[in-house]
Write a protein that holds these residues in place. Structure first.
Motif, PDB file in Angstrom:
ATOM      1  N   PRO A   1     -38.211  49.751  -0.583  1.00  0.00           N
ATOM      2  CA  PRO A   1     -37.034  49.760  -1.482  1.00  0.00           C
ATOM      3  C   PRO A   1     -36.329  48.419  -1.478  1.00  0.00           C
ATOM      4  N   ARG A   2     -35.831  48.041  -2.627  1.00  0.00           N
ATOM      5  CA  ARG A   2     -35.137  46.762  -2.800  1.00  0.00           C
ATOM      6  C   ARG A   2     -33.670  47.044  -3.075  1.00  0.00           C
ATOM      7  N   SER A   3     -32.802  46.305  -2.421  1.00  0.00           N
ATOM      8  CA  SER A   3     -31.371  46.505  -2.672  1.00  0.00           C
ATOM      9  C   SER A   3     -30.962  45.959  -4.026  1.00  0.00           C
ATOM     10  N   HIS A   4     -31.670  44.910  -4.504  1.00  0.00           N
ATOM     11  CA  HIS A   4     -31.363  44.284  -5.798  1.00  0.00           C
ATOM     12  C   HIS A   4     -29.888  43.948  -5.923  1.00  0.00           C
ATOM     13  N   THR A   5     -29.354  43.307  -4.890  1.00  0.00           N
ATOM     14  CA  THR A   5     -27.979  42.842  -4.968  1.00  0.00           C
ATOM     15  C   THR A   5     -27.849  41.819  -6.083  1.00  0.00           C
ATOM     16  N   PRO A   6     -26.944  42.018  -7.024  1.00  0.00           N
ATOM     17  CA  PRO A   6     -26.811  41.047  -8.111  1.00  0.00           C
ATOM     18  C   PRO A   6     -26.521  39.651  -7.577  1.00  0.00           C
TER      19      PRO A   6
ATOM     20  N   ASN B   1     -41.588  29.932 -25.407  1.00  0.00           N
ATOM     21  CA  ASN B   1     -41.551  29.847 -23.947  1.00  0.00           C
ATOM     22  C   ASN B   1     -40.193  29.355 -23.461  1.00  0.00           C
ATOM     23  N   GLY B   2     -39.649  28.374 -24.156  1.00  0.00           N
ATOM     24  CA  GLY B   2     -38.318  27.882 -23.808  1.00  0.00           C
ATOM     25  C   GLY B   2     -37.264  28.953 -23.980  1.00  0.00           C
ATOM     26  N   ASP B   3     -37.397  29.763 -25.048  1.00  0.00           N
ATOM     27  CA  ASP B   3     -36.448  30.862 -25.258  1.00  0.00           C
ATOM     28  C   ASP B   3     -36.544  31.892 -24.133  1.00  0.00           C
ATOM     29  N   VAL B   4     -37.769  32.177 -23.694  1.00  0.00           N
ATOM     30  CA  VAL B   4     -37.965  33.158 -22.622  1.00  0.00           C
ATOM     31  C   VAL B   4     -37.308  32.676 -21.329  1.00  0.00           C
ATOM     32  N   ARG B   5     -37.449  31.383 -21.027  1.00  0.00           N
ATOM     33  CA  ARG B   5     -36.805  30.843 -19.825  1.00  0.00           C
ATOM     34  C   ARG B   5     -35.286  31.031 -19.885  1.00  0.00           C
ATOM     35  N   LYS B   6     -34.705  30.817 -21.057  1.00  0.00           N
ATOM     36  CA  LYS B   6     -33.261  30.984 -21.215  1.00  0.00           C
ATOM     37  C   LYS B   6     -32.853  32.443 -21.018  1.00  0.00           C
ATOM     38  N   VAL B   7     -33.687  33.363 -21.497  1.00  0.00           N
ATOM     39  CA  VAL B   7     -33.379  34.787 -21.354  1.00  0.00           C
ATOM     40  C   VAL B   7     -33.314  35.169 -19.880  1.00  0.00           C
ATOM     41  N   PHE B   8     -34.309  34.757 -19.103  1.00  0.00           N
ATOM     42  CA  PHE B   8     -34.314  35.113 -17.684  1.00  0.00           C
ATOM     43  C   PHE B   8     -33.178  34.420 -16.930  1.00  0.00           C
ATOM     44  N   ALA B   9     -32.879  33.190 -17.310  1.00  0.00           N
ATOM     45  CA  ALA B   9     -31.759  32.492 -16.665  1.00  0.00           C
ATOM     46  C   ALA B   9     -30.457  33.234 -16.927  1.00  0.00           C
ATOM     47  N   HIS B  10     -30.286  33.760 -18.133  1.00  0.00           N
ATOM     48  CA  HIS B  10     -29.068  34.494 -18.470  1.00  0.00           C
ATOM     49  C   HIS B  10     -28.986  35.800 -17.681  1.00  0.00           C
ATOM     50  N   ILE B  11     -30.099  36.522 -17.596  1.00  0.00           N
ATOM     51  CA  ILE B  11     -30.105  37.792 -16.863  1.00  0.00           C
ATOM     52  C   ILE B  11     -29.751  37.563 -15.397  1.00  0.00           C
ATOM     53  N   LYS B  12     -30.318  36.520 -14.811  1.00  0.00           N
ATOM     54  CA  LYS B  12     -30.035  36.232 -13.406  1.00  0.00           C
ATOM     55  C   LYS B  12     -28.600  35.767 -13.200  1.00  0.00           C
ATOM     56  N   ALA B  13     -28.048  35.079 -14.177  1.00  0.00           N
ATOM     57  CA  ALA B  13     -26.687  34.560 -14.037  1.00  0.00           C
ATOM     58  C   ALA B  13     -25.632  35.629 -14.264  1.00  0.00           C
ATOM     59  N   TYR B  14     -25.879  36.552 -15.204  1.00  0.00           N
ATOM     60  CA  TYR B  14     -24.846  37.497 -15.605  1.00  0.00           C
ATOM     61  C   TYR B  14     -25.221  38.965 -15.420  1.00  0.00           C
ATOM     62  N   GLY B  15     -26.501  39.245 -15.133  1.00  0.00           N
ATOM     63  CA  GLY B  15     -26.894  40.632 -14.928  1.00  0.00           C
ATOM     64  C   GLY B  15     -26.835  41.473 -16.174  1.00  0.00           C
ATOM     65  N   GLU B  16     -26.968  40.863 -17.321  1.00  0.00           N
ATOM     66  CA  GLU B  16     -26.935  41.602 -18.576  1.00  0.00           C
ATOM     67  C   GLU B  16     -27.810  40.920 -19.613  1.00  0.00           C
ATOM     68  N   GLN B  17     -28.068  41.647 -20.672  1.00  0.00           N
ATOM     69  CA  GLN B  17     -28.902  41.118 -21.754  1.00  0.00           C
ATOM     70  C   GLN B  17     -28.139  40.055 -22.525  1.00  0.00           C
ATOM     71  N   PRO B  18     -28.791  38.937 -22.856  1.00  0.00           N
ATOM     72  CA  PRO B  18     -28.106  37.912 -23.653  1.00  0.00           C
ATOM     73  C   PRO B  18     -27.866  38.377 -25.079  1.00  0.00           C
ATOM     74  N   GLY B  19     -27.091  37.614 -25.814  1.00  0.00           N
ATOM     75  CA  GLY B  19     -26.779  37.957 -27.197  1.00  0.00           C
ATOM     76  C   GLY B  19     -27.964  37.778 -28.127  1.00  0.00           C
ATOM     77  N   LYS B  20     -27.763  38.173 -29.375  1.00  0.00           N
ATOM     78  CA  LYS B  20     -28.846  38.138 -30.348  1.00  0.00           C
ATOM     79  C   LYS B  20     -29.343  36.728 -30.637  1.00  0.00           C
ATOM     80  N   GLU B  21     -28.506  35.730 -30.330  1.00  0.00           N
ATOM     81  CA  GLU B  21     -28.959  34.361 -30.574  1.00  0.00           C
ATOM     82  C   GLU B  21     -30.120  33.988 -29.671  1.00  0.00           C
ATOM     83  N   MET B  22     -30.354  34.743 -28.589  1.00  0.00           N
ATOM     84  CA  MET B  22     -31.486  34.501 -27.694  1.00  0.00           C
ATOM     85  C   MET B  22     -32.592  35.536 -27.867  1.00  0.00           C
ATOM     86  N   LEU B  23     -32.523  36.339 -28.901  1.00  0.00           N
ATOM     87  CA  LEU B  23     -33.456  37.449 -29.074  1.00  0.00           C
ATOM     88  C   LEU B  23     -34.908  36.998 -29.003  1.00  0.00           C
TER      89      LEU B  23
END
Length: 758
Positions: free
Chosen positions: A643-648, A108-130
């Motif tokens: 429709p959503r604009s989904h502005t990063p 669960n803690g790993d999942v929170r980090k994944v979503f935080a990374h996506i919201k911060a950078y708009g991309e998939q995190p590295g394999k260390e967060m897989l």
């Protein structure tokens, strides 16, 4: 997993027990010595991370690509003449429940980090967060069976069944990543993490050399493992014994082993076990200072390592046949069929319901901060309740009371996992008040028997549903399946559209009814990617480029795949009216394709572009969309275009290295990043060919052609023409709409008020 610290000790302090081996040579020696074909038992759960090597994992899974990986992996062994036997966890034993919960909370803690990374950078995190795609273990077992492999699901702890099978069938080895396999007196333990498929080499952890290094006999190993700590006996419970052992070790060794603290601890525990345990018959030495509770726990842990003939004195807590709490609600033949389907990896969910009344679901990629999308556990709860009802409530037997509720251990945001949720079965066909005219499945069976008196009725209608051979039973199975999903309106469509699209239609309709915030654009994304998937090869799917990732799409992809698992359970409970293949994700879902379709749908592109300019796909899509809308309207759910604009939300200044550096055409930083060619590789407006001015007009005027005729819905217009505020320097950065480079590709051209920070 396994014995705490033992892997580290083997590789750091006992290298003589770690031998590099080549499986081709090992197989030849095994065949020559035993006159049998070499067989390798594979711990499937331990191999998932090695198998899923696809680049993308957050969007729901690259299932077609994953199938190719599995096919290649299996082929490497079959070409060497090695037979593979796969085992997967089929149950979570109550004695390991606490360990299971601890792992789920950690993930669960790993999942929170994944979503935080996506919201911060708009991309998939590295394999260390897989975090592996949701449902990967479930669908991998079916994938391997479709490749012709022997696959088994355990009815007790999988490690035990793997070791037992390998010992009983004299297998050449066990491929896994769990030090429990070096404790079992079974086949050689081979590392799945160290495996190289190009030359079939890996590391063998030698049990005998470990014993020699520690001065232990084989019968010492179970007690040794439990004192160190494993999934049954936590390290904390045996801490005082280890501390006493370490004190004595240092007292009588003037020059302690110069390794790590953990290495000294393992030598100390081995010395302690050797000194106090002198007999194979004595499981727990009387000299051990243990409370009655700890002594019982330690005995259970030791017994878990004793295989069949070694452990004839096993206690009832480790029975090979769990108590069938619900067996009075199903016939013996149904109970036996559930077990057989479960073991053969041909069933899903039904065995755990009828045998123990417990259902588990591991972590899913769900954003705890997203208040619009419900967790999948809540979305599919009504469906699961009807699955339970189909199995336990459709009976003609004289049962005085309803079955007790099913204990659900589902991981989702907000669930502390302190105790199971008690979920009562619901009769199939009993709906909410506005659908009170829906017939129950019980009535359907009585009606069928009056219309077709030759249909058998041996005890209850579930027997008829599962084992009836008459042609009329087929329609009853489909009726039961559709009633579980509350999609009875689609009965006439079966056979008129491809079966995997029929599955998609049912699933998307169910989601649209249950998730009130779902929009028409969301439904279009689900349907279009399912329709287009068959026309895309794994290589095509890998070439799709995305400007950024959206956290909402990640959760929506997970929701769809988890739904396929729920439909798999509904199909099993209904007597399998649909083929298993039609319910597999590689036939109706690809995470990267879905992400691209979602962004396109939200941008307001024409339907023809959403469907790759394929007329046949467009017609099927319109047909499915109409059916979904009609079904939702009947249930009081009106799909709206929102429709959503989904502005990063991430700052360009703090964004990580651009994801598609290979598509840069010159210059530095984001100003040189081309608009990702093939963002949807068949969408005309992003194909990167033809007249540049024509594309520019299409880009700028896309809103008037799309849904809602709103120019603001053009693809990420806010991302390409908006001011971004740098709160750290109070500097405004204006990003221009961009220009075409010399290759005709649209690319970003930001005007920075100052150079971006590195």
């Amino acid at each position: 997993m396994g014995v705490k610290g033992l892997h580290t000790f083997l590789e750091g302090c006992c290298p003589e027990a770690c031998e590099t081996v080549y499986l081709r040579e090992m197989a030849k020696l095994h065949s020559a010595h035993n006159q049998t074909s070499p067989t390798l038992v594979v711990d499937g759960m331990a191999c998932l991370r090695q198998w899923y090597s696809c680049r993308d994992w957050v969007s729901g899974g690259q299932w077609k690509e994953y199938m190719d990986i599995l096919r290649s992996w299996v082929g490497a062994f079959t070409s060497a003449g090695i037979r593979l036997i796969f085992f997967f966890d089929g149950v979570v034993e109550e004695q390991k429940r606490l360990s299971w919960i601890k792992r789920r909370r950690r993930v669960n803690g790993d999942v929170r980090k994944v979503f935080a990374h996506i919201k911060a950078y708009g991309e998939q995190p590295g394999k260390e967060m897989l975090v592996l795609p949701s449902g990967l273990a479930t669908f991998t077992s079916f994938a391997l069976k479709s490749l012709g492999q022997d696959v088994f699901l355990s009815v007790r702890e999988a490690d035990y069944e793997i070791a037992s099978y390998a010992r009983e069938h004299n297998c050449m080895g066990i491929l896994g990543q769990d030090t429990d396999f070096i404790i079992f007196d079974s086949a050689p333990y081979l590392s799945s993490a160290k495996l190289r498929t190009d030359n079939l080499s890996t590391v063998l952890y030698d049990r005998q050399k470990l014993c020699q290094a520690l001065g232990l006999a084989n019968f010492h190993l179970p007690l040794f493992a439990c004192i160190l700590g494993n999934d049954i006996v936590s390290a904390e419970r045996m801490r005082h014994i280890r501390n006493d052992a370490l004190g004595k070790y240092r007292q009588f060794n003037s020059t302690p082993y110069p390794g790590s603290q953990q290495g000294q601890m393992i030598f100390a525990v081995s010395q302690f076990v050797r000194s106090c345990s002198e007999s194979r018959e004595e499981l727990i030495p009387l000299s051990l200072k243990l409370s009655p509770v700890d002594r019982q726990l330690l005995e259970t842990g030791i017994q878990s390592y004793l295989l069949s003939e070694q452990g004839k004195h096993l206690s009832s807590e480790i029975s090979d046949h769990p108590a069938a709490v619900y067996q009075k609600y199903v016939s013996p033949v149904i109970l036996q069929a559930c077990r057989e389907k479960h073991v053969a990896a041909e069933g899903f969910m039904v065995y755990s319901v009828v045998s123990e009344g417990v259902v588990e679901c591991s972590n899913s990629l769900e954003d705890e901060e997203d208040t619009e999308l419900l967790p999948q556990a809540h979305v599919y709860k009504p469906c699961r309740q009807r699955i339970y009802g189909a199995l336990l409530l459709n009976t003609f037997n004289d049962v005085d009371e309803n079955p007790p509720p099913i204990k659900e251990w589902f991981v989702y945001p907000g669930n502390p996992l302190k105790e199971p949720e008690m979920v009562p079965p619901v009769p199939v066909g009993i709906q909410c008040k506005k659908h009170a005219n829906t017939q129950s499945i019980m009535f359907i069976f009585f009606k069928a028997q009056s219309k077709f008196p030759h249909l058998p009725c041996a005890g209850d209608q579930l027997d008829m549903l599962w084992f009836g051979k008459e042609h009329e039973v087929s329609s009853l199975r489909r009726s039961c399946f559709l009633a579980i999903l509350d999609c009875q309106d689609f009965a006439e469509l079966y056979g008129k559209i491809e079966e995997h699209l029929f599955v998609t239609l049912c699933l998307v309709t169910y989601i649209a009814v249950q998730v009130q915030t779902l929009s028409q654009e969301d439904v279009d994304a689900y349907l279009s990617q399912a329709v287009c998937l068959a026309r895309n090869s794994p290589e095509d799917l890998q070439q799709i480029k995305l400007p950024f990732l959206c956290s909402r799409v990640v959760q929506m992809g997970c929701l769809y795949v988890r739904g396929l698992g729920c439909l798999l359970g509904a199909n099993c409970a209904s007597g399998c009216p649909l083929t298993t293949d039609s319910l597999m994700p590689w036939n109706s879902f690809d995470g990267r394709l879905f992400h691209s379709k979602y962004l396109l749908a939200q941008s307001g592109v024409e339907d023809r572009l959403l469907l790759d300019n394929d007329v046949s796909c467009l017609n099927v899509f319109h047909h499915l969309r109409t059916k979904v809308k009609e079904a939702c309207q009947k249930k009081g759910q009106e799909l709206q275009s929102r429709p959503r604009s989904h502005t990063p939300q991430f700052s360009l200044k703090t964004r990580a290295e651009p994801r598609y550096r290979e598509h840069h055409t010159g210059g530095e930083g984001l100003g040189t990043q081309s608009y990702p060619q093939g963002f949807h590789h068949n969408a005309e407006s992003w194909r990167g060919h033809g007249d540049a001015r024509r594309r520019e007009r299409l880009y700028e005027n896309r809103g008037r052609h799309g849904r809602g005729n709103n120019p603001s819905t053009s693809l990420h217009s806010d991302f390409y023409s908006q001011q971004y505020h740098d709160t750290g320097t109070s500097t405004y950065k204006t990003v221009s709409r961009g220009r075409f480079n010399h290759r005709g590709r649209y690319r970003l051209a930001p005007r920075w008020s100052q150079p971006p920070a590195p």
